[in-house]
Structure formats: structure tokens, C-alpha cells
Motif scaffolding. Structure first.
Motif, short mmCIF file in Angstrom:
data_model
loop_
_atom_site.label_atom_id
_atom_site.label_comp_id
_atom_site.label_asym_id
_atom_site.label_seq_id
_atom_site.Cartn_x
_atom_site.Cartn_y
_atom_site.Cartn_z
N GLY A 7 28.73 38.28 40.28
CA GLY A 7 29.15 37.71 39.00
C GLY A 7 30.33 38.39 38.34
O GLY A 7 30.80 37.94 37.29
N GLY A 8 30.81 39.46 38.93
CA GLY A 8 31.96 40.14 38.35
C GLY A 8 33.23 39.34 38.54
O GLY A 8 33.24 38.29 39.19
N GLY A 9 34.32 39.83 37.94
CA GLY A 9 35.58 39.14 38.09
C GLY A 9 36.62 39.71 37.15
O GLY A 9 36.40 40.73 36.49
N LEU A 10 37.75 39.02 37.11
CA LEU A 10 38.86 39.40 36.23
C LEU A 10 38.83 38.47 35.03
O LEU A 10 38.89 37.24 35.19
N VAL A 11 38.72 39.04 33.83
CA VAL A 11 38.65 38.24 32.62
C VAL A 11 39.57 38.81 31.55
O VAL A 11 39.89 40.00 31.57
N GLN A 12 39.92 37.97 30.62
CA GLN A 12 40.72 38.40 29.48
C GLN A 12 39.82 39.10 28.47
O GLN A 12 38.62 38.79 28.36
N ALA A 13 40.38 40.02 27.74
CA ALA A 13 39.65 40.66 26.65
C ALA A 13 39.12 39.59 25.71
O ALA A 13 39.80 38.61 25.40
N GLY A 14 37.87 39.79 25.29
CA GLY A 14 37.22 38.81 24.43
C GLY A 14 36.40 37.78 25.19
O GLY A 14 35.63 37.03 24.58
N GLY A 15 36.55 37.77 26.49
CA GLY A 15 35.82 36.80 27.30
C GLY A 15 34.40 37.23 27.58
O GLY A 15 33.92 38.26 27.09
N SER A 16 33.72 36.43 28.39
CA SER A 16 32.31 36.65 28.71
C SER A 16 32.08 36.56 30.22
O SER A 16 32.84 35.90 30.93
N LEU A 17 31.05 37.22 30.65
CA LEU A 17 30.60 37.15 32.04
C LEU A 17 29.09 37.25 32.06
O LEU A 17 28.48 37.84 31.16
#
Length: 124
Positions: A7-17
Motif C-alpha cells: 500500500g505504500g507509494g509516492l504521494v503529495q504532502a497532505g495526501g492519504s494512504l
């Protein structure tokens, strides 16, 4: 028990995982579960833990209002829902298990089994 995080990944600050940790075996409900993370150049740190059945939880202070740990014993899975991601959350996240404990453990030596981690990278 064998554990596999995803479930990990590259996300923008403020995002959710939402991270998942799938466990093998038929006695998942007998394990207390935990999530840890390790950032580059830092020691592995406790993030969140959950007891085996009644769902008692514990969090490190830096994530208390943003992370939620939960489990589905029918699916042999523990989850880590992450909101409002920050660059400092960037790390490899791993799940861990301790057999036949009704407690929540907040330290590495409290766990007997570890899975391979999943990378979470938060971009500014």
C-alpha cells in the motif's frame, strides 16, 4: 506467522494512504500487531499498535491525530490509515506481530515476527 505489507507509494504532502499487512495462518486473532517505520539514516521507530481482539490501540505522539490502526481478523489483515501526510513521514513502513498477547506493545523487542516493509515517500 508470515507478514506482508503493501500500500505504500509516492504521494503529495497532505495526501492519504492506507497500508495493509496480510498475515498467513489461522490464528491471526491471537496476535497483537504493530506498525513501525524507518527513515533513511534513522532507527526503526514505533508508529502504532493494536491488541489482538478488543482493538485497544496506541500511537506515537507525532502521528496520533493523523494515523489510525485497525484490524480485520476475518481477513487476517491489519491496516494503517494515514491522513495529512508530511515529508517527515517518508520511511519504510513494516508490520510486526506478537503471539498470544492481549496487550499493545510500543517497542521493537515486544514483537516476535516482522514483515518486509513498504515504502512511503511524501513529496512537498
Amino acid at each position: 506467522v508470515q507478514l506482508q505489507a503493501s500500500g505504500g507509494g509516492l504521494v503529495q504532502a497532505g495526501g492519504s494512504l492506507r497500508l495493509s499487512c496480510a498475515a498467513s495462518g489461522r490464528t491471526f486473532s491471537s496476535y497483537a500487531m504493530g506498525w513501525f517505520r524507518q527513515a533513511p539514516g534513522k532507527e526503526r521507530e514505533f508508529v502504532a499498535g493494536i491488541s489482538r481482539r478488543d482493538g485497544e490501540t496506541a500511537y506515537t505522539d507525532s502521528v496520533k491525530d493523523r494515523f489510525t490502526i485497525s484490524r480485520d481478523n476475518a481477513k487476517n489483515t491489519v491496516y494503517l490509515q494515514i491522513h495529512s501526510l508530511k515529508p517527515e513521514d517518508t520511511a519504510v513502513y513494516s508490520c510486526a506481530a506478537r503471539y498470544t498477547s492481549s496487550e499493545v506493545f510500543t517497542y521493537r523487542s515486544g514483537y516476535d515476527y516482522w514483515g518486509q516493509g513498504t515504502q512511503v515517500t511524501v513529496r512537498d
